[in-house]
Design an enzyme around this catalytic site. Sequence first.
Site, PDB file in Angstrom:
ATOM      1  CB  THR A   1      16.406  22.310 101.696  1.00  0.00           C
ATOM      2  OG1 THR A   1      14.954  21.856 101.164  1.00  0.00           O
ATOM      3  CG2 THR A   1      16.854  20.928 102.824  1.00  0.00           C
TER       4      THR A   1
ATOM      5  CG  LEU B   1      20.937  20.200 100.616  1.00  0.00           C
ATOM      6  CD1 LEU B   1      21.610  21.149 102.168  1.00  0.00           C
ATOM      7  CD2 LEU B   1      20.185  18.986 101.528  1.00  0.00           C
ATOM      8  CG  ASP B   2      14.795  20.303  97.083  1.00  0.00           C
ATOM      9  OD1 ASP B   2      15.781  19.859  95.416  1.00  0.00           O
ATOM     10  OD2 ASP B   2      13.709  19.329  97.341  1.00  0.00           O
ATOM     11  CG  MET B   3      16.454  28.829  96.185  1.00  0.00           C
ATOM     12  SD  MET B   3      15.250  29.490  95.523  1.00  0.00           S
ATOM     13  CE  MET B   3      13.910  29.077  95.699  1.00  0.00           C
TER      14      MET B   3
END
Length: 459
Positions: free
Chosen positions: A404, A400-402
Amino acid sequence: MPQPDTYNKTFFHPFTSVETDGIVLPSRFNNPFYYQPHPLCILAADKLKKHVKEHTEWADEVERGKMFGVLIAKDPNGNIGFLAAFSGILCGSNYHPYFVPPIYDLQKPDGYFPKEEKNISEINKRITLLETSGTLQQKEEEYKSALLREHCTLQAKRQYIKELKLRRDNLRIKATLSEEEKASLIKESQHQKAELKRLRDSLKEASEKAREQLQELTNEIERLKKERKQRSALLQQWLFEQFVMLNAIGESKDLIDIFKNETCPTPPAGAGECCAPKLLQHAYLHHLNPLCMAEFWMGASPKNEVRRHGDFYPSCVSKCKPILRHMLKGLDVEENQQMLRMEATASKMRIIYEDQWICAVDKPAGMLSVPARDDAPSVYSKIRQIKPELDGSTLMVHRLDMDTSGVLLLSKDKDTHKILQEQFVRHKVKKKYIAMLEGIVDTDRGIIDLPLSPNHEDR
């Protein structure tokens, strides 16, 4: 260290009292990896930018992109000013009057480095000549031809001998032979075998001679390559030893010593040639008291990252972090607030489900899924701390993106990892995202069909 009176003042650019009027000096040295540039750094950077623009002979190189840096310092007499530096070399030279000199001058004409570099270059030329002159290809073709000739000639000879043997066998079956005729057939067989051996030996000798000639050439190429590798490694080792970095408490370490406990103990190319180490080294050598520093980019953005002309940037992690960790020792340096926030965020991570195959983690926003180049905490590193028995190579299934938050699935073994990854690849895993929007939304349903991209003005 040289005494203060030996300091070359042409590298120190003092501010006037008018320029610094109303500006409060920093209470602590800024963290080079996370900072807002101090007003004095902005003032110094503006002066440096003006100086660079005045030198039109630098325009082409600067336009292609280059990092510059300033260090605000107090001299032994209490004057406030700045030092300036550029990363690497500028227009083929390490030396320009406005800028601090390099920590070690690679280009010193009578120095060991250019002489040995020239020797290595000569070896390169010899290797290239041997590989491309046509002699190597000729010897390879001669050896291939000798092997082919040996194979075809012996095959034809064996077929001829086989036919003669068949004729002799037929004579023995169909005719009554005298003892003299039988002896003649035996003699013929022996003669053919001896002749085949002489032919085989002769052809083998020819192909072996061709092989030796080729081997002699390839051995020379390999010898030169081995010598090149050894001399390059020794030169690199020697070079790292010449970069002796100081810190605020008078300690000195070379690059070998600085990087020896890093994940990659070999210093990267260009280590010690960035702005920050140059600036601090010069300040320590001449008894200047460092107050703060900043680095900024001029010119076009490099291909591998986004950099805007005139913007300030943190020091590079791969080259400078180990060096600055040593060089900043003894200075009162601000904490990296971003790292502190990330560590605080990482402490909120929790495991929400676990069995013998998988582990589900609630990742908070602001936490990395996997490690980055710096030491920022990540789900991977935290789980490895909590469960060191798990195999790190098959732990992460997806990311997951940082920024998110959400659920990350982790696998506990190789088979589970493969099964889960296949499900993600085949889109068998259902995902649901909830976005927080800023502003007034006119409707409760709709479709965003415009591309999403980062805001480079505000990361």
